[in-house]
Design a protein around this motif. Structure first.
Motif, short mmCIF file in Angstrom:
data_model
loop_
_atom_site.label_atom_id
_atom_site.label_comp_id
_atom_site.label_asym_id
_atom_site.label_seq_id
_atom_site.Cartn_x
_atom_site.Cartn_y
_atom_site.Cartn_z
N ALA A 51 0.84 -1.21 0.00
CA ALA A 51 0.00 0.00 0.00
C ALA A 51 0.87 1.26 0.00
CB ALA A 51 -0.94 0.00 1.20
N MET A 52 1.99 1.22 0.73
CA MET A 52 2.87 2.41 0.75
C MET A 52 3.52 2.61 -0.61
SD MET A 52 4.47 2.65 4.59
CE MET A 52 4.52 0.94 5.11
N VAL A 53 3.95 1.52 -1.24
CA VAL A 53 4.54 1.64 -2.59
C VAL A 53 3.48 2.16 -3.56
CG1 VAL A 53 5.55 0.37 -4.53
CG2 VAL A 53 6.29 -0.14 -2.18
N ALA A 54 2.28 1.56 -3.49
CA ALA A 54 1.22 1.93 -4.44
C ALA A 54 0.77 3.38 -4.24
CB ALA A 54 0.03 0.98 -4.29
N THR A 55 0.66 3.80 -2.98
CA THR A 55 0.15 5.15 -2.72
C THR A 55 1.22 6.21 -3.02
OG1 THR A 55 -1.16 4.19 -0.94
CG2 THR A 55 -1.02 6.60 -1.00
N HIS A 56 2.44 5.98 -2.52
CA HIS A 56 3.44 7.05 -2.63
C HIS A 56 4.16 7.03 -3.98
CE1 HIS A 56 3.59 6.52 2.01
NE2 HIS A 56 2.59 7.27 1.64
N VAL A 57 4.46 5.85 -4.50
CA VAL A 57 5.24 5.79 -5.75
C VAL A 57 4.30 5.73 -6.96
CG1 VAL A 57 7.09 4.64 -7.00
CG2 VAL A 57 7.12 4.64 -4.49
N THR A 58 3.49 4.67 -7.04
CA THR A 58 2.56 4.58 -8.18
C THR A 58 1.59 5.76 -8.17
OG1 THR A 58 2.72 2.18 -7.99
CG2 THR A 58 0.96 3.03 -9.39
N GLY A 59 1.12 6.14 -6.97
CA GLY A 59 0.19 7.26 -6.87
C GLY A 59 0.78 8.56 -7.41
N LEU A 60 2.04 8.81 -7.06
CA LEU A 60 2.70 10.01 -7.57
C LEU A 60 2.85 9.93 -9.10
CD1 LEU A 60 4.25 12.67 -7.21
CD2 LEU A 60 6.30 11.32 -6.72
N LEU A 61 3.26 8.75 -9.59
CA LEU A 61 3.43 8.59 -11.03
C LEU A 61 2.10 8.76 -11.76
CD1 LEU A 61 5.95 5.60 -11.02
CD2 LEU A 61 6.43 7.96 -11.70
N ASN A 62 1.02 8.27 -11.14
CA ASN A 62 -0.29 8.45 -11.77
C ASN A 62 -0.65 9.94 -11.89
OD1 ASN A 62 -0.66 5.71 -12.12
ND2 ASN A 62 -1.86 5.44 -10.25
N GLY A 63 -0.25 10.70 -10.88
CA GLY A 63 -0.49 12.15 -10.94
C GLY A 63 0.35 12.81 -12.03
N ILE A 64 1.60 12.40 -12.13
CA ILE A 64 2.46 12.94 -13.18
C ILE A 64 1.90 12.56 -14.55
CG2 ILE A 64 4.77 12.80 -14.22
CD1 ILE A 64 5.86 12.36 -11.32
N GLY A 65 1.46 11.31 -14.66
CA GLY A 65 0.92 10.84 -15.95
C GLY A 65 -0.32 11.61 -16.37
N ALA A 66 -1.13 12.02 -15.40
CA ALA A 66 -2.36 12.75 -15.72
C ALA A 66 -2.08 14.23 -15.99
CB ALA A 66 -3.36 12.61 -14.58
N ALA A 67 -1.19 14.83 -15.19
CA ALA A 67 -1.03 16.30 -15.27
C ALA A 67 0.03 16.74 -16.27
CB ALA A 67 -0.69 16.85 -13.88
N LEU A 68 1.06 15.94 -16.47
CA LEU A 68 2.18 16.42 -17.31
C LEU A 68 1.73 16.77 -18.73
CD1 LEU A 68 5.20 17.09 -17.45
CD2 LEU A 68 5.65 14.66 -17.92
N PRO A 69 0.94 15.91 -19.41
CA PRO A 69 0.52 16.29 -20.77
C PRO A 69 -0.31 17.57 -20.78
CG PRO A 69 -0.10 14.00 -20.28
CD PRO A 69 0.41 14.61 -19.00
N LEU A 70 -1.14 17.73 -19.73
CA LEU A 70 -1.98 18.93 -19.63
C LEU A 70 -1.10 20.16 -19.41
CD1 LEU A 70 -4.78 20.25 -19.21
CD2 LEU A 70 -4.74 19.38 -16.86
#
Ligand code: NDP
Length: 245
Positions: free
Chosen positions: A109-128
């Motif tokens: 859960a810590m890996v998924a929330t902090h690492v994957t979660g951050l990457l998911n945010g980058i993936g969503a916001a960076l193109p925008l």
């Protein structure tokens, strides 16, 4: 664009603690907020309080471990307010325990929330942000990204990953984007020791009650990074109570 007023700011983990305090701080200064977290009732209570006080906020249920939820968060910003200026990636879990306890679901859960979660945010916001030619990432790490204390190995490793990803992102961001790391020390929130092993939870709660600072201390550090003029990139802020070793 300088200041906070009028900026469209999305915050993950906005249903309590540092995320909620940051939402309040930014709302009072005229930001348009898009708030995300998993607990719908708590999230909507934050949105309702802000709007009742004349602020501008919408909420959407977000689990940061799910890529499509981060996309919905950034889409909500564009649909409601026409753009996204800042993504604050704050969602986190402090389910700390000794490695010998083998609480592997908590590690995941810590890996998924902090690492994957951050990457998911980058993936969503960076193109925008690229399309807009402006935008700011504010990533919440921890003083555990600077020094590991037993039994925080997995938590510290994931927060170190947040710090490394943030620096890598900053280097790739180019002149149009801003990238900020905010690392809190002990902060008085419900999340301290939540889900941790009983011994770790008791030790963390004791330390929190003795030395922790209010979440508003982190909210104002995040506000400081956001309110700088375009072209001024606050790279890293560490805020800890003076009593924290
Ligand atoms: P809280 O538990 O109060 O806040 C954590 C927030 O993250 C909640 O809103 C929670 O909401 C949300 N969250 C957790 N998992 C997910 C998920 N998978 N998807 C979406 N939202 C999620 O604790 P804090 O405010 O203290 O923590 C905020 C951040 O600050 C965390 O990243 C934490 O690691 C960091 N930090 C905190 C310190 C402290 O001493 N308090 C010290 C250093 C860093 P919900 O359950 O509704 O989803």
């Amino acid at each position: 664009m300088a200041g906070i007023e009028g900026k469209v700011i999305a915050i993950t983990g906005a249903s309590s603690g540092i995320g909620e305090a940051t939402a309040n701080h930014l709302a009072e200064r005229g930001a348009h907020l898009v708030l995300g977290a998993r607990r719908k009732d708590r999230l909507h209570a934050v949105v309702d309080r802000i709007t009742a006080q004349g602020g501008s906020a919408v909420g959407t249920v977000v689990d940061v471990t799910r890529r499509e939820d981060l996309k919905r968060l950034t889409d909500t910003a564009v649909d409601h307010f026409g753009r996204l200026d800042v993504l604050v990636s704050n969602a986190g879990t402090m389910a700390i325990s000794p490695l010998d306890d083998l609480r592997q679901d908590d590690w995941d859960a810590m890996v998924a929330t902090h690492v994957t979660g951050l990457l998911n945010g980058i993936g969503a916001a960076l193109p925008l942000f690229r399309r807009q030619r402006c935008g700011q990432f504010v990533n919440v790490a921890s003083t555990a990204a600077y020094v590991v204390k037993s039994p925080q190995a997995v938590y510290a490793a994931t927060k170190t990953a947040v710090k490394v990803l943030t620096e890598g992102l900053r280097q790739e961001a180019g002149p149009d984007l801003r990238v900020t790391l905010v690392s809190p020390g002990f902060t008085h929130t419900e999340g301290v020791g939540k889900g941790a092993s009983p011994q770790a939870a008791a030790a963390l709660a004791r330390q929190r009650d003795e030395i922790a600072m209010p979440p508003s201390a982190i909210a104002s550090a995040i506000g400081y990074a956001i309110e700088q003029p375009d072209g001024i990139d606050v790279g890293e802020i560490v805020v800890r109570p003076t009593a924290q070793a």
